[in-house]
Motif scaffolding. Structure first.
Motif, PDB file in Angstrom:
ATOM      1  N   GLU A   1       3.657  10.366  -9.454  1.00  0.00           N
ATOM      2  CA  GLU A   1       2.475  10.665 -10.629  1.00  0.00           C
ATOM      3  C   GLU A   1       2.184  12.097 -10.495  1.00  0.00           C
ATOM      4  O   GLU A   1       1.886  12.713 -11.286  1.00  0.00           O
TER       5      GLU A   1
ATOM      6  N   VAL B   1       0.760  -1.247  -0.028  1.00  0.00           N
ATOM      7  CA  VAL B   1       0.050   0.010  -0.030  1.00  0.00           C
ATOM      8  C   VAL B   1       0.771   1.307  -0.119  1.00  0.00           C
ATOM      9  O   VAL B   1       0.521   2.034  -0.693  1.00  0.00           O
ATOM     10  N   ARG B   2       2.058   1.196   0.815  1.00  0.00           N
ATOM     11  CA  ARG B   2       2.822   2.566   0.961  1.00  0.00           C
ATOM     12  C   ARG B   2       3.552   2.594  -0.279  1.00  0.00           C
ATOM     13  O   ARG B   2       3.673   3.798  -0.771  1.00  0.00           O
ATOM     14  N   THR B   3       4.158   1.756  -1.070  1.00  0.00           N
ATOM     15  CA  THR B   3       4.522   1.770  -2.392  1.00  0.00           C
ATOM     16  C   THR B   3       3.924   2.177  -3.272  1.00  0.00           C
ATOM     17  O   THR B   3       4.238   3.104  -4.099  1.00  0.00           O
ATOM     18  N   GLU B   4       2.713   1.720  -3.379  1.00  0.00           N
ATOM     19  CA  GLU B   4       1.668   2.282  -4.379  1.00  0.00           C
ATOM     20  C   GLU B   4       1.486   3.769  -4.041  1.00  0.00           C
ATOM     21  O   GLU B   4       1.192   4.585  -5.021  1.00  0.00           O
ATOM     22  N   ARG B   5       1.240   4.357  -2.672  1.00  0.00           N
ATOM     23  CA  ARG B   5       1.103   5.675  -2.660  1.00  0.00           C
ATOM     24  C   ARG B   5       2.100   6.390  -2.850  1.00  0.00           C
ATOM     25  O   ARG B   5       1.920   7.481  -3.230  1.00  0.00           O
ATOM     26  N   LEU B   6       3.444   6.153  -2.673  1.00  0.00           N
ATOM     27  CA  LEU B   6       4.489   6.756  -3.272  1.00  0.00           C
ATOM     28  C   LEU B   6       4.657   6.809  -4.763  1.00  0.00           C
ATOM     29  O   LEU B   6       4.802   8.127  -5.216  1.00  0.00           O
ATOM     30  N   ARG B   7       4.266   5.913  -5.446  1.00  0.00           N
ATOM     31  CA  ARG B   7       4.287   5.812  -6.803  1.00  0.00           C
ATOM     32  C   ARG B   7       3.130   7.065  -7.320  1.00  0.00           C
ATOM     33  O   ARG B   7       3.393   7.818  -8.154  1.00  0.00           O
ATOM     34  N   LEU B   8       2.055   6.836  -6.747  1.00  0.00           N
ATOM     35  CA  LEU B   8       0.806   7.730  -7.206  1.00  0.00           C
ATOM     36  C   LEU B   8       1.365   9.367  -6.608  1.00  0.00           C
ATOM     37  O   LEU B   8       0.803  10.172  -7.370  1.00  0.00           O
ATOM     38  N   LYS B   9       1.864   9.409  -5.447  1.00  0.00           N
ATOM     39  CA  LYS B   9       2.380  10.874  -5.375  1.00  0.00           C
ATOM     40  C   LYS B   9       3.232  11.461  -6.427  1.00  0.00           C
ATOM     41  O   LYS B   9       3.125  12.528  -6.754  1.00  0.00           O
TER      42      LYS B   9
END
Length: 343
Positions: free
Chosen positions: A326, A316-324
């Motif tokens: 982006e 979840v944290r990895t995905e959040r950082l990716r979205l941030k």
């Protein structure tokens, strides 16, 4: 004659689904009637009564079961209906289905029961079935306190909710040994307090309550609320109460949901097995019910809780950082476009 009878049923049913709200007054969906008739399992030579019989289809389903099982018409059907036009509908329905042995009376079952044995005794039946009006407001509270048949000795139902008035009437009309009943009720009947709680407790302590079946929502004409079926018996195999949560298995339709043959079969098989079934049924002891303060709300007994899938926090944290990242990139692009447009 059957062809005409079936055509008549078809017309009533279609009128019921069109007429919406009003139609619930005289028509129980055929699947629900079939389920109740199957559980009641009327035998040759038995008598069935319905105190709020509407167009009579629920009674006839009980009779048809005898015909199918024993190949005979040795049974009798008794009904009472308070609305004159609906009473006429029931008489016609019986006649068109060639039901030789029936008696349908017109009148208010609570204020003026017409199915009597002699002047001061209610007629008793082997099978009592009904789909009474839900939480009827003006059911006859004023005169019920001094009812000459003693139907309300366990308690007086509340002025604005007649559900227990019909239940108590039905209890009073079961034959002493063979008597059994199936009644459709709104869920409030299972848990509301006050005088209803007192009556409910007495019915449980007298070991009359056999089974509680929770049905899906939107099964009945004119109401979206889910209902339940209560099964009561004069002679029970044990002191327990079986809870079946059948509310999540149905065929969904736009306005109306339906019970399929498979749904009905599962309910009936579970009813006969009289045992726990994961997320579907629970056989509760009197102690358990008393521990719940005689509240019969189905989720207290049948646990339908689904485990949530484990959440992987690192992912979840990895995905959040990716979205941030982006989002930051998009904002930079956006700034560029706005500058070009001169903002």
């Amino acid at each position: 004659l059957d062809v005409i009878g079936n055509a008549y049923e078809f017309l009533i049913k279609n009128f019921a689904s069109d007429a919406g709200r009003k139609a619930g007054e005289f028509y129980t969906p055929p699947e629900v009637s079939a389920l109740m008739a199957e559980i009641m399992d009327m035998a040759e030579g038995e008598e069935a009564g319905d105190p709020t019989c509407g167009s009579g289809s629920l009674l006839m389903k009980c009779g048809q079961r005898v015909q199918a099982k024993y190949g005979t018409k040795k049974y009798a059907l008794y009904g009472q209906e308070s609305i004159g036009s609906t009473w006429a509908l029931a008489k016609m329905n019986m006649f068109l289905h060639g039901e030789d042995n029936h008696r349908i009376e017109w009148g208010d079952t609570i204020r003026n029961p017409k199915l009597l044995d002699g002047e001061d005794a209610l007629k008793h039946f082997d099978v009592v079935v009904a789909n009474p009006p839900f939480s009827l407001d003006k059911w006859g509270h004023d005169t019920a306190g001094h009812d000459r048949f003693g139907r309300f000795r366990r308690g007086l139902p509340p002025r604005t909710k007649g559900d227990y008035a019909f239940i108590l009437h039905m209890v009073e009309t079961m034959k002493p040994r063979t008597g059994r009943m199936a009644v459709v009720v709104p869920h409030g009947v299972l848990f509301r307090g006050g005088s209803e709680g007192v009556i409910r407790r007495k019915l449980i302590e007298e070991n009359l309550l056999d089974t509680v079946i929770g049905l899906p929502e939107k099964l009945f004409y004119g109401t979206g609320i889910p209902a339940a079926i209560l099964i009561l018996r004069k002679t029970k195999a044990d002191r327990n109460v079986l809870f079946i949560d059948a509310s999540r298995e149905f065929k969904s339709g736009k306005n109306q949901n339906q019970l399929t043959d498979g749904n009905i079969r599962r309910i009936v098989e579970t009813y006969h097995a009289r045992a726990d079934a994961p997320k579907y049924a629970d056989l509760a002891t009197p102690e358990e019910i008393a521990g719940n303060d005689f509240n019969l709300n189905i989720p207290r007994y049948v646990d339908t809780f689904e485990e949530e899938a484990e959440i992987d926090l690192v992912a979840v944290r990895t995905e959040r950082l990716r979205l941030k990242a982006e989002l930051e990139e998009l904002e930079t692009k956006m700034d560029g476009y706005l500058k070009e447009l001169g903002y």
